[in-house]
Write a protein that holds these residues in place. Sequence first.
Motif, PDB file in Angstrom:
ATOM      1  N   THR A 157       0.844  -1.197   0.000  1.00 27.12           N
ATOM      2  CA  THR A 157       0.000   0.000   0.000  1.00 27.12           C
ATOM      3  C   THR A 157       0.878   1.245   0.000  1.00 27.12           C
ATOM      4  N   GLU A 163      -3.959   0.818   6.926  1.00 28.32           N
ATOM      5  CA  GLU A 163      -5.111   0.530   6.091  1.00 28.32           C
ATOM      6  C   GLU A 163      -6.394   0.506   6.927  1.00 28.32           C
ATOM      7  N   GLU A 167     -10.460  -1.957   3.624  1.00 27.24           N
ATOM      8  CA  GLU A 167      -9.383  -2.282   2.681  1.00 27.24           C
ATOM      9  C   GLU A 167      -8.797  -3.662   2.978  1.00 27.24           C
TER      10      GLU A 167
END
Length: 261
Positions: A157, A163, A167
Motif C-alpha cells: 500500500t 489501512e 481495505e
Amino acid sequence: MTVRIAIIGGTGVYDPNILSNVRQKRLETPFGPAWVKIGTYQGREVAFMARHGEDHSVPPHLVNYRANIWGLRQLGVKNVFATAAVGSLNPEMKPKQFVFVDQFLDFTRSRVQTFVEKGVVHLDMTDPYCPELRMTLARAAQELELEYHAKGIYVCTEGPRFETPAEIRMFRQLGGDLVGMTSVPEVVLAREAGICYATIAMVTNFAAGISPTRLSHQEVVDVMAENAGNLRRLVMRAIELLDPDRTCLCHESPLDPSAVK
C-alpha cells in the motif's frame, strides 16, 4: 573485494551490527545520492542500506528506491536480502513469524517503478522474488528452528497511513496474506537491475479489523526489537549458505543503460 551481497534494513533494522570493519559510502546515481555501509562477514564484503534512514526519518512513499537499487547495482551487488515489518491478513501467519514472500499485489499510487526513461521495456515478473534466495532463507530458518512460511502474497500500500478494515477485507478477498508499504517498487527495480531479491517479512501484528486493538507504529517497532536476535541469526546463516558468485535467471536484466537518464 567485490560486494555481491546486500541487506536492506526496513523498520526496526537500522544497524549493520553483524558486520565488522564497517565504512560508510555515499553513492552518486542518476537518481540522486544513496548511502550504504560496507563491512565484512565471514570474509565476505556485505553492503547494508537503511531503507528509511538510520533515524527512520524517510516515510515509505518518499524513499528514493531508484537511487538505492541503482547504487547497489553500481557496487556490483547481485543478491539482496530485504527486511520488512508487515501486518498479517492470514490467521496462519502470526506475529513474530517470518514469511519469505513469493508474490505481491501493488496498491501504490505515486511511485516511479522503472529506471527506464527512454524506449519501452516489458519486464517479466512471473517470479518477482528470487526462488533461490527464498530457498536459502527457508533452509536457514529450518536449521535455526525458526517459525517461518516459505511463501506468501504481500499487498503493498502507499502509506504512510495504516489501512482501513474495509481495505483489509478487500485485500483478503484478493488473496493477500500480508500488508506492508515498501516492497513495491523495490522488488521491481531489483529485477530490472538484474539483482536477485528476497524479502524477509516479519509479522509484527494482525492488520486493522483483524487485530483486537488499534494499530500503532510503536507496536511494530517493539515487536521488531523483540525478534531482532532471530532476524540477525537468520540473515547471518543465509549469507553463510549463499554462494555470492552464483548465476541466476534474475541476473538477466533487460535494462539498456542508454534508456536511463
